[in-house]
Design a protein around this motif. Structure first.
Motif, PDB file in Angstrom:
ATOM      1  N   ARG A   1      -2.235  -8.850   9.952  1.00 30.75           N
ATOM      2  CA  ARG A   1      -2.162  -7.530   9.313  1.00 30.75           C
ATOM      3  C   ARG A   1      -1.944  -6.426  10.351  1.00 30.75           C
ATOM      4  O   ARG A   1      -2.652  -6.373  11.362  1.00 30.75           O
ATOM      5  N   VAL A   2      -0.967  -5.574  10.072  1.00 28.64           N
ATOM      6  CA  VAL A   2      -0.699  -4.417  10.917  1.00 28.64           C
ATOM      7  C   VAL A   2      -0.907  -3.168  10.061  1.00 28.64           C
ATOM      8  O   VAL A   2      -0.178  -2.943   9.088  1.00 28.64           O
ATOM      9  N   ASN A   3      -1.900  -2.379  10.382  1.00 31.37           N
ATOM     10  CA  ASN A   3      -2.195  -1.175   9.612  1.00 31.37           C
ATOM     11  C   ASN A   3      -1.364   0.002  10.120  1.00 31.37           C
ATOM     12  O   ASN A   3      -1.294   0.252  11.326  1.00 31.37           O
ATOM     13  N   VAL A   4      -0.725   0.696   9.175  1.00 33.02           N
ATOM     14  CA  VAL A   4       0.066   1.886   9.497  1.00 33.02           C
ATOM     15  C   VAL A   4      -0.343   3.003   8.554  1.00 33.02           C
ATOM     16  O   VAL A   4      -1.075   2.771   7.582  1.00 33.02           O
TER      17      VAL A   4
ATOM     18  N   GLY B   1       0.534  -6.140  -2.877  1.00 34.63           N
ATOM     19  CA  GLY B   1       1.028  -6.649  -1.603  1.00 34.63           C
ATOM     20  C   GLY B   1       0.078  -7.640  -0.959  1.00 34.63           C
ATOM     21  O   GLY B   1       0.502  -8.652  -0.389  1.00 34.63           O
ATOM     22  N   ALA B   2      -1.222  -7.368  -1.051  1.00 36.33           N
ATOM     23  CA  ALA B   2      -2.213  -8.296  -0.495  1.00 36.33           C
ATOM     24  C   ALA B   2      -2.180  -9.627  -1.240  1.00 36.33           C
ATOM     25  O   ALA B   2      -2.311 -10.698  -0.631  1.00 36.33           O
ATOM     26  N   ALA B   3      -2.001  -9.580  -2.565  1.00 34.03           N
ATOM     27  CA  ALA B   3      -1.908 -10.811  -3.357  1.00 34.03           C
ATOM     28  C   ALA B   3      -0.661 -11.600  -2.971  1.00 34.03           C
ATOM     29  O   ALA B   3      -0.694 -12.839  -2.885  1.00 34.03           O
ATOM     30  N   LEU B   4       0.441 -10.908  -2.724  1.00 32.90           N
ATOM     31  CA  LEU B   4       1.666 -11.580  -2.290  1.00 32.90           C
ATOM     32  C   LEU B   4       1.479 -12.231  -0.926  1.00 32.90           C
ATOM     33  O   LEU B   4       1.928 -13.357  -0.694  1.00 32.90           O
ATOM     34  N   ALA B   5       0.823 -11.520  -0.030  1.00 29.93           N
ATOM     35  CA  ALA B   5       0.584 -12.058   1.308  1.00 29.93           C
ATOM     36  C   ALA B   5      -0.271 -13.316   1.234  1.00 29.93           C
ATOM     37  O   ALA B   5       0.012 -14.330   1.893  1.00 29.93           O
ATOM     38  N   LEU B   6      -1.321 -13.281   0.414  1.00 35.55           N
ATOM     39  CA  LEU B   6      -2.205 -14.433   0.283  1.00 35.55           C
ATOM     40  C   LEU B   6      -1.471 -15.621  -0.330  1.00 35.55           C
ATOM     41  O   LEU B   6      -1.633 -16.764   0.114  1.00 35.55           O
ATOM     42  N   GLU B   7      -0.627 -15.359  -1.322  1.00 39.41           N
ATOM     43  CA  GLU B   7       0.109 -16.449  -1.966  1.00 39.41           C
ATOM     44  C   GLU B   7       1.142 -17.045  -1.013  1.00 39.41           C
ATOM     45  O   GLU B   7       1.340 -18.266  -0.981  1.00 39.41           O
TER      46      GLU B   7
ATOM     47  N   LEU C   1       1.782  -8.735   7.511  1.00 42.19           N
ATOM     48  CA  LEU C   1       1.491  -7.781   6.439  1.00 42.19           C
ATOM     49  C   LEU C   1       1.387  -6.388   7.029  1.00 42.19           C
ATOM     50  O   LEU C   1       0.439  -6.072   7.754  1.00 42.19           O
ATOM     51  N   VAL C   2       2.374  -5.550   6.708  1.00 43.06           N
ATOM     52  CA  VAL C   2       2.382  -4.169   7.173  1.00 43.06           C
ATOM     53  C   VAL C   2       1.756  -3.328   6.064  1.00 43.06           C
ATOM     54  O   VAL C   2       2.394  -3.072   5.037  1.00 43.06           O
ATOM     55  N   MET C   3       0.524  -2.910   6.271  1.00 44.22           N
ATOM     56  CA  MET C   3      -0.264  -2.293   5.204  1.00 44.22           C
ATOM     57  C   MET C   3      -0.492  -0.810   5.476  1.00 44.22           C
ATOM     58  O   MET C   3      -0.973  -0.421   6.531  1.00 44.22           O
ATOM     59  N   GLY C   4      -0.119  -0.002   4.486  1.00 46.23           N
ATOM     60  CA  GLY C   4      -0.470   1.403   4.523  1.00 46.23           C
ATOM     61  C   GLY C   4      -1.954   1.576   4.301  1.00 46.23           C
ATOM     62  O   GLY C   4      -2.693   0.590   4.122  1.00 46.23           O
ATOM     63  N   PRO C   5      -2.464   2.815   4.293  1.00 47.74           N
ATOM     64  CA  PRO C   5      -3.909   3.049   4.156  1.00 47.74           C
ATOM     65  C   PRO C   5      -4.485   2.360   2.913  1.00 47.74           C
ATOM     66  O   PRO C   5      -4.135   2.706   1.782  1.00 47.74           O
TER      67      PRO C   5
ATOM     68  N   GLY D   1       0.805  -1.218   0.000  1.00 47.40           N
ATOM     69  CA  GLY D   1       0.000   0.000   0.000  1.00 47.40           C
ATOM     70  C   GLY D   1       0.839   1.269   0.000  1.00 47.40           C
ATOM     71  O   GLY D   1       2.072   1.232  -0.087  1.00 47.40           O
ATOM     72  N   PRO D   2       0.186   2.420   0.107  1.00 44.78           N
ATOM     73  CA  PRO D   2       0.879   3.709   0.132  1.00 44.78           C
ATOM     74  C   PRO D   2       1.242   4.100   1.565  1.00 44.78           C
ATOM     75  O   PRO D   2       0.927   3.368   2.512  1.00 44.78           O
TER      76      PRO D   2
END
Length: 402
Positions: A252-255, A220-226, A236-240, A199-200
């Motif tokens: 998942r850790v949202n930042v 990134g989400a597709a990579l995490a799932l695979e 998974l460190v995910m931006g907004p 994410g951004p």
């Protein structure tokens, strides 16, 4: 998400009283996310109706090579059906059917499909106590295992004869649980930990405005799932992002900001076997974010920026680091800039995207990538859905590390 999610499961039903349990088994397989097709022996139709199983599976049920009700109907191709399946389950597996499986006696459509299947085959025995203990049955268990089939242990309890003992078919929940655990135990990345950024990042200018980019987080989400599908525990460190990443192996850790992403990465990086940095991290942030909304007072506005921490470079510089995969999005001189980035950031693999490639970039469901390794070798892929791109990347990682 179950390891059966997205898989094709072929259920073979044979003629035993336990066939009634297959109605529950079909529902559990579908609930796990599998696509289910059912093949029945002629005898099994006496115990459970094809209508019931076709309604539950949402697919036609087959029990013969042709449709007996329509002499003009096309032949049912057992080879195609056997090749379609990712997994085959024979439940209940009667003593009669198992003896035919051992001998290669193909006298019905189900056995023809079984002998054509290239996938793992599970069988759940169901019979009376004395039949279960008979030396011929025990021999057949051993022979079927020697062929590579996997036996789902029978339970002990009340049997149709009124006796109580071993031979009762495993319950549908037990069958699904056995298969899920067996599949999971063989996944190439089981026991591995992968940290992924996606994410951004949003760098605040004031409480309502920010510096960001158009990254959706889909790649990134597709990579995490695979990665999770292959057995890895994923951080998974995910931006907004509103992109879903549901899987029981994904934490998942949202930042929001680059600094938050940097801090979270370094909190977890020491336990990771793999790190994939696909996030579109903002290179700069405002030096001083305003506490209140900035009012429009003049025709121009100057915002002084400072560099954000370089997450990829910071991990690449570690003495002991995980297998490192970076991403590069370029608009010109793609390979030249990518080679330089791979060397500077010390990546094991670099995934190159170009905005000039149709079907690549932010916000779309497809991508076009080139993989670059430490020796400057390149592998170029065609435009594909991001889920398929993720498979290409993860397969390359597996091939290089397992």
């Amino acid at each position: 998400m179950s390891v059966l999610s997205g898989k094709n499961v072929l259920l073979g039903v044979t003629g035993g009283i336990a066939a009634y349990k297959t109605t529950y088994l079909v529902r559990l397989l579908i609930k796990a996310g599998a696509t289910v097709k059912v093949v029945m022996t002629p005898a099994s139709r006496e115990f459970v109706t094809p209508l019931t199983l076709s309604t539950l599976s949402k697919n036609p049920v087959l029990s013969s090579f042709t449709n007996e009700d329509d002499e003009n109907d096309t032949w049912n191709n057992h080879v195609d059906l056997g090749l379609w399946a990712d997994y085959m389950i024979i439940a209940p597996a009667t003593a009669n059917t198992m003896s035919k499986m051992v001998a290669g006696n193909i006298d019905n459509f189900l056995l023809a499909v079984y002998c054509s299947a290239k996938c793992p085959v599970y069988f759940a025995p169901a019979m009376d106590l004395d039949m279960f203990k008979h030396p011929s049955t025990q021999h057949n268990f051993e022979q079927l295992a020697s062929y590579g089939n996997k036996m789902i242990p029978a339970g002990t309890g009340e049997l149709a004869s009124g006796l109580s003992g071993e031979g009762r078919m495993a319950e549908p929940e037990e069958i699904v649980d056995f298969i899920e655990k067996d599949i999971a135990s063989q996944l190439p990345l089981k026991g591995k930990i992968c940290l992924i950024t996606a994410g951004p990042t949003y760098e605040p200018i004031d409480p309502v405005r920010f510096i960001g980019n158009r990254s959706s987080g889909k790649m990134g989400a597709a990579l995490a799932l695979e990665m999770a599908t292959n057995g890895a525990q994923v951080i998974l460190v995910m931006g907004p992002s509103h992109v879903s990443s549901d899987h029981h192996l994904i934490d998942r850790v949202n930042v929001e900001t680059a600094q938050e992403m940097y801090d979270t990465v370094h909190e977890h990086i020491h336990k990771a076997d793999y790190a994939i940095f696909s996030a579109a991290v903002a290179d700069y942030k405002p030096i001083n974010a305003a506490d209140q909304k900035i009012k429009k007072k003049s025709d121009t506005l100057t915002i002084e920026l400072t560099k954000n921490p370089d997450i990829l470079a910071s991990v690449g510089a570690m003495d002991k680091r995980p297998f490192l995969v970076g991403f590069a999005l370029e608009t010109e001189n793609e390979l030249e800039y990518a080679f330089a980035k791979a060397k500077k950031k010390n990546t094991d693999l670099l995934v190159l995207n170009s905005t000039r490639d149709k079907g690549a970039g932010f916000g779309v469901d497809t991508n076009k990538i080139t993989l670059i390794d430490r020796d400057r070798n390149t592998t170029e892929f065609e435009v594909k859905p991001k889920s398929e791109v993720a498979k290409d990347i993860i397969n390359e990682i597996i091939n290089r590390t397992i």
